[in-house]
Design an enzyme around this catalytic site. Sequence first.
Site, PDB file in Angstrom:
ATOM      1  N   CYS A 110     -10.862   5.032 -14.515  1.00 57.45           N
ATOM      2  CA  CYS A 110     -12.284   4.724 -14.631  1.00 57.45           C
ATOM      3  C   CYS A 110     -12.855   5.819 -15.514  1.00 57.45           C
ATOM      4  O   CYS A 110     -12.978   6.955 -15.078  1.00 57.45           O
ATOM      5  CB  CYS A 110     -12.985   4.708 -13.272  1.00 57.45           C
ATOM      6  SG  CYS A 110     -14.779   4.595 -13.462  1.00 57.45           S
ATOM      7  N   CYS A 113     -16.505   7.077 -13.991  1.00 56.18           N
ATOM      8  CA  CYS A 113     -16.637   7.811 -12.720  1.00 56.18           C
ATOM      9  C   CYS A 113     -15.345   7.672 -11.916  1.00 56.18           C
ATOM     10  O   CYS A 113     -14.369   8.348 -12.213  1.00 56.18           O
ATOM     11  CB  CYS A 113     -17.866   7.347 -11.949  1.00 56.18           C
ATOM     12  SG  CYS A 113     -18.097   5.551 -11.895  1.00 56.18           S
ATOM     13  N   SER A 114     -15.315   6.806 -10.921  1.00 59.40           N
ATOM     14  CA  SER A 114     -14.117   6.716 -10.079  1.00 59.40           C
ATOM     15  C   SER A 114     -13.993   5.335  -9.442  1.00 59.40           C
ATOM     16  O   SER A 114     -13.558   5.213  -8.314  1.00 59.40           O
ATOM     17  CB  SER A 114     -14.160   7.786  -8.991  1.00 59.40           C
ATOM     18  OG  SER A 114     -15.341   7.632  -8.226  1.00 59.40           O
ATOM     19  N   CYS A 115     -14.390   4.274 -10.169  1.00 61.25           N
ATOM     20  CA  CYS A 115     -14.323   2.919  -9.614  1.00 61.25           C
ATOM     21  C   CYS A 115     -12.872   2.597  -9.238  1.00 61.25           C
ATOM     22  O   CYS A 115     -11.950   2.848 -10.020  1.00 61.25           O
ATOM     23  CB  CYS A 115     -14.857   1.911 -10.618  1.00 61.25           C
ATOM     24  SG  CYS A 115     -16.614   2.164 -10.958  1.00 61.25           S
TER      25      CYS A 115
HETATM   26 FE    FE Z   1     -16.391   4.299 -11.826  1.00 63.27          FE
END
Ligand code: FE
Length: 209
Positions: A110, A113-115
């Site tokens: 991602c 961010c951190s999906c």
């Molecule tokens: Fe994300």
Amino acid sequence: MSDLFAYDREREKKSAAKVRALEALLIEKGVIGSDSVDAVLSHFESVAGPFNGARLVARAWRDPAFKQRLIDDTPAAIAEMDFPQGMDGAEGEHMKAVANEPGVHNLVICTLCSCYPWPILGLPPYWYKDPVFRARGVREPRAVLREFGVSLSDETQVRVWDSSAQIRWFVVPDRPAGTEDLTEDELVALVTPESLMGVALARSAQRPA
Ligand code: FE
């Protein structure tokens, strides 16, 4: 593993202390109940986690038609499993599977961010949120994969998938050689969370002595 991925050794301990302090404060202020944090932890230990992704992959390995459905319409294929209710909830609304195949390796990141597909993988690990991993994963995926221990031939194409709030990708790794006689449970044990994100291959089968 490069130093770029290194973290403070005390990071876990410091984070745990912060979490305990925050939890105590939120309980004291009446924002959450005394069992709220335990309920969330229990959810990610028994309901939503990489054990679900591993079962999807093991079934896909044994059932080519299911594998095709998993690729073509991931939510519908997931709905065929006897997973707990509420699997399409938080961070699982738009999951999409992509399969490794001869000559093609898939990597999920991602960039923003951190999906991450929570229902089938649980919460993302530290390295997945690392800005360096996110940047290098796009710019030099082969080098990053080598650092994770995945060496690909020059002929193998690397496809990098950028997860977002619109689509959360996961990988169906290749079935390891010599696993034709394994049961579904034995196959599940070969599917690591890392292999579901493409930074590892599935474990090799233990050869019988
Ligand atoms: Fe994300």
